[in-house]
Design a protein around this motif. Structure first.
Motif, PDB file in Angstrom:
ATOM      1  N   ILE A 133       0.845  -1.191   0.000  1.00 22.02           N
ATOM      2  CA  ILE A 133       0.000   0.000   0.000  1.00 22.02           C
ATOM      3  C   ILE A 133       0.881   1.242   0.000  1.00 22.02           C
ATOM      4  CG2 ILE A 133      -1.861   1.225   1.193  1.00 22.02           C
ATOM      5  CD1 ILE A 133      -2.423  -1.439   2.679  1.00 22.02           C
ATOM      6  N   PRO A 134       0.897   2.032  -1.084  1.00 21.87           N
ATOM      7  CA  PRO A 134       1.652   3.294  -1.064  1.00 21.87           C
ATOM      8  C   PRO A 134       1.103   4.206   0.030  1.00 21.87           C
ATOM      9  CG  PRO A 134       0.981   2.721  -3.302  1.00 21.87           C
ATOM     10  CD  PRO A 134       0.225   1.798  -2.379  1.00 21.87           C
ATOM     11  N   ALA A 135       1.987   4.966   0.648  1.00 22.41           N
ATOM     12  CA  ALA A 135       1.546   5.833   1.748  1.00 22.41           C
ATOM     13  C   ALA A 135       1.903   7.283   1.459  1.00 22.41           C
ATOM     14  CB  ALA A 135       2.140   5.351   3.067  1.00 22.41           C
ATOM     15  N   ASP A 136       2.809   7.880   2.244  1.00 25.56           N
ATOM     16  CA  ASP A 136       3.023   9.325   2.178  1.00 25.56           C
ATOM     17  C   ASP A 136       4.216   9.748   1.335  1.00 25.56           C
ATOM     18  OD1 ASP A 136       0.893   9.497   3.862  1.00 25.56           O
ATOM     19  OD2 ASP A 136       2.076   9.752   5.683  1.00 25.56           O
ATOM     20  N   SER A 137       4.939   8.829   0.729  1.00 29.09           N
ATOM     21  CA  SER A 137       6.131   9.196  -0.019  1.00 29.09           C
ATOM     22  C   SER A 137       5.772   9.845  -1.360  1.00 29.09           C
ATOM     23  CB  SER A 137       6.998   7.960  -0.278  1.00 29.09           C
ATOM     24  OG  SER A 137       8.100   8.282  -1.108  1.00 29.09           O
ATOM     25  N   THR A 138       6.616  10.796  -1.774  1.00 23.81           N
ATOM     26  CA  THR A 138       6.452  11.391  -3.102  1.00 23.81           C
ATOM     27  C   THR A 138       7.305  10.657  -4.137  1.00 23.81           C
ATOM     28  OG1 THR A 138       8.193  13.008  -2.605  1.00 23.81           O
ATOM     29  CG2 THR A 138       5.912  13.670  -2.176  1.00 23.81           C
ATOM     30  N   ASN A 139       8.192   9.779  -3.675  1.00 28.57           N
ATOM     31  CA  ASN A 139       9.003   8.977  -4.595  1.00 28.57           C
ATOM     32  C   ASN A 139       8.207   7.759  -5.049  1.00 28.57           C
ATOM     33  OD1 ASN A 139      11.215  10.664  -4.385  1.00 28.57           O
ATOM     34  ND2 ASN A 139      12.112   9.511  -2.688  1.00 28.57           N
ATOM     35  N   ASN A 140       8.409   7.364  -6.285  1.00 30.16           N
ATOM     36  CA  ASN A 140       7.690   6.210  -6.819  1.00 30.16           C
ATOM     37  C   ASN A 140       8.110   4.920  -6.131  1.00 30.16           C
ATOM     38  OD1 ASN A 140       6.137   7.620  -8.658  1.00 30.16           O
ATOM     39  ND2 ASN A 140       7.562   7.333 -10.362  1.00 30.16           N
ATOM     40  N   ILE A 141       7.152   4.001  -6.071  1.00 23.69           N
ATOM     41  CA  ILE A 141       7.372   2.648  -5.574  1.00 23.69           C
ATOM     42  C   ILE A 141       7.141   1.704  -6.748  1.00 23.69           C
ATOM     43  CG2 ILE A 141       6.504   0.867  -3.994  1.00 23.69           C
ATOM     44  CD1 ILE A 141       5.615   3.177  -2.150  1.00 23.69           C
ATOM     45  N   TYR A 142       7.982   0.688  -6.860  1.00 19.44           N
ATOM     46  CA  TYR A 142       7.882  -0.235  -7.985  1.00 19.44           C
ATOM     47  C   TYR A 142       7.780  -1.674  -7.493  1.00 19.44           C
ATOM     48  CZ  TYR A 142       9.554   3.732 -10.762  1.00 19.44           C
ATOM     49  OH  TYR A 142       9.686   4.958 -11.353  1.00 19.44           O
ATOM     50  N   VAL A 143       7.015  -2.479  -8.232  1.00 20.19           N
ATOM     51  CA  VAL A 143       6.996  -3.926  -8.046  1.00 20.19           C
ATOM     52  C   VAL A 143       7.271  -4.554  -9.404  1.00 20.19           C
ATOM     53  CG1 VAL A 143       5.604  -5.948  -7.456  1.00 20.19           C
ATOM     54  CG2 VAL A 143       5.410  -3.866  -6.091  1.00 20.19           C
ATOM     55  N   ASN A 144       8.356  -5.314  -9.465  1.00 17.70           N
ATOM     56  CA  ASN A 144       8.773  -5.930 -10.734  1.00 17.70           C
ATOM     57  C   ASN A 144       8.888  -4.891 -11.843  1.00 17.70           C
ATOM     58  OD1 ASN A 144       8.692  -8.390  -9.351  1.00 17.70           O
ATOM     59  ND2 ASN A 144       6.572  -8.763  -9.959  1.00 17.70           N
ATOM     60  N   ASP A 145       9.455  -3.724 -11.475  1.00 10.74           N
ATOM     61  CA  ASP A 145       9.725  -2.616 -12.397  1.00 10.74           C
ATOM     62  C   ASP A 145       8.464  -1.893 -12.865  1.00 10.74           C
ATOM     63  OD1 ASP A 145      11.828  -1.115 -13.430  1.00 10.74           O
ATOM     64  OD2 ASP A 145      11.581  -1.985 -15.434  1.00 10.74           O
ATOM     65  N   GLU A 146       7.322  -2.174 -12.258  1.00  8.33           N
ATOM     66  CA  GLU A 146       6.075  -1.475 -12.593  1.00  8.33           C
ATOM     67  C   GLU A 146       5.719  -0.515 -11.459  1.00  8.33           C
ATOM     68  OE1 GLU A 146       4.305  -1.621 -15.377  1.00  8.33           O
ATOM     69  OE2 GLU A 146       5.669  -3.082 -16.288  1.00  8.33           O
ATOM     70  N   PRO A 147       5.389   0.752 -11.759  1.00 14.05           N
ATOM     71  CA  PRO A 147       5.044   1.696 -10.696  1.00 14.05           C
ATOM     72  C   PRO A 147       3.756   1.303  -9.980  1.00 14.05           C
ATOM     73  CG  PRO A 147       4.556   2.640 -12.848  1.00 14.05           C
ATOM     74  CD  PRO A 147       5.284   1.357 -13.101  1.00 14.05           C
ATOM     75  N   VAL A 148       3.717   1.602  -8.686  1.00  9.93           N
ATOM     76  CA  VAL A 148       2.560   1.251  -7.853  1.00  9.93           C
ATOM     77  C   VAL A 148       1.969   2.536  -7.282  1.00  9.93           C
ATOM     78  CG1 VAL A 148       1.771   0.009  -5.800  1.00  9.93           C
ATOM     79  CG2 VAL A 148       3.547  -0.993  -7.264  1.00  9.93           C
ATOM     80  N   TYR A 149       0.717   2.828  -7.634  1.00 11.68           N
ATOM     81  CA  TYR A 149       0.046   4.029  -7.149  1.00 11.68           C
ATOM     82  C   TYR A 149      -1.173   3.703  -6.277  1.00 11.68           C
ATOM     83  CZ  TYR A 149       2.862   6.043 -10.894  1.00 11.68           C
ATOM     84  OH  TYR A 149       3.910   6.404 -11.700  1.00 11.68           O
ATOM     85  N   ILE A 150      -1.630   2.472  -6.346  1.00 14.15           N
ATOM     86  CA  ILE A 150      -2.766   2.012  -5.545  1.00 14.15           C
ATOM     87  C   ILE A 150      -2.365   0.683  -4.905  1.00 14.15           C
ATOM     88  CG2 ILE A 150      -4.489   3.170  -6.978  1.00 14.15           C
ATOM     89  CD1 ILE A 150      -5.042   0.481  -8.308  1.00 14.15           C
ATOM     90  N   PRO A 151      -3.112   0.214  -3.902  1.00 15.90           N
ATOM     91  CA  PRO A 151      -2.763  -1.071  -3.277  1.00 15.90           C
ATOM     92  C   PRO A 151      -2.628  -2.191  -4.298  1.00 15.90           C
ATOM     93  CG  PRO A 151      -4.418   0.054  -1.977  1.00 15.90           C
ATOM     94  CD  PRO A 151      -4.253   0.867  -3.227  1.00 15.90           C
ATOM     95  N   ARG A 152      -1.589  -3.009  -4.114  1.00 13.48           N
ATOM     96  CA  ARG A 152      -1.303  -4.090  -5.055  1.00 13.48           C
ATOM     97  C   ARG A 152      -0.963  -5.362  -4.290  1.00 13.48           C
ATOM     98  NH1 ARG A 152       2.583  -4.564 -10.283  1.00 13.48           N
ATOM     99  NH2 ARG A 152       3.099  -6.772 -10.066  1.00 13.48           N
TER     100      ARG A 152
END
Length: 215
Positions: free
Chosen positions: A158-177
């Motif tokens: 679950i992305p939270a308060d960071s402004t930096n991107n989060i990736y799973v398997n090189d795909e950006p995550v903007y919503i719960p995954r």
């Protein structure tokens, strides 16, 4: 501070304690002869007195003269009783691990982080469940959360308060995954492999399920 007198004439701070700490646990009553002075009066409420018999040096720094101070450890026990615990911990009286994040690239390469049956917070700060200290591109508080749901036996990033991107398997995550075994998760400049313990083969509620036999 709200000074309250109980039925046994004990004075206590009702802002800190829901009931008289002496009638509900025992301890040494303290009277004040002046600022910074205390006098042990013995055990006034049953139970075992403080084995040391003296308060901590700063224990009464903010207590008004005439107040009764709770026995050592009483407030901590009250705070512990009020903490929210996970379902697994409530059932087993401990907090069993449900999986791990293993850092495979970044300043903390080689380090592993435990995941538990709750929403595990990720960040650099001291209060984070997964504290990644070496990577300064990770937010101090709530960079992300990794939740384990014991009812459905799955993990969610679950992305939270960071402004930096989060990736799973090189795909950006903007919503719960949903996370699957051995997914590569990127926080800041660090990469982690997700390794579940709880999975279709094992849960803390059902134990280990035998592997299907090969035909």
């Amino acid at each position: 501070m709200a000074l309250t007198k109980c039925a046994n004439d004990h004075l206590y701070d009702s802002d800190l304690y829901p009931s008289c700490p002496y009638c509900n646990g025992g301890g040494n009553a303290i009277s004040f002869d002046g600022p910074g002075k205390t006098t042990p009066l013995g055990n006034m409420g049953g139970g075992s007195p403080d084995p040391i018999g003296q308060p901590a040096p700063d224990a009464f720094a903010s207590v008004e003269p005439g107040a009764t101070v709770a026995p050592a450890g009483y407030r901590k026990r009250q705070d512990d009783d009020n903490k929210t615990v996970s379902v697994s911990r409530k059932k087993t009286n401990l907090e069993p691990v449900t999986g791990w994040l293993v850092c495979i690239d970044g300043p903390d390469k080689g380090r592993d982080y435990h995941l538990y049956d709750k929403q595990n917070t990720v960040g650099r700060g001291e209060g984070m469940d997964i504290r990644i200290e070496g990577d300064k591109t990770i937010s101090r508080d709530r960079h992300a959360r990794i939740a384990y749901d014991s009812r459905h036996n799955n993990f969610t990033l679950i992305p939270a308060d960071s402004t930096n991107n989060i990736y799973v398997n090189d795909e950006p995550v903007y919503i719960p995954r949903k996370l699957d075994a051995y997914d590569c998760v990127e926080f800041g400049e660090s990469k982690f492999v997700f390794v579940p313990l709880c999975c279709p083969r094992f849960t803390w509620a059902d134990g280990l399920v035998p592997a299907p036999k090969e035909e």
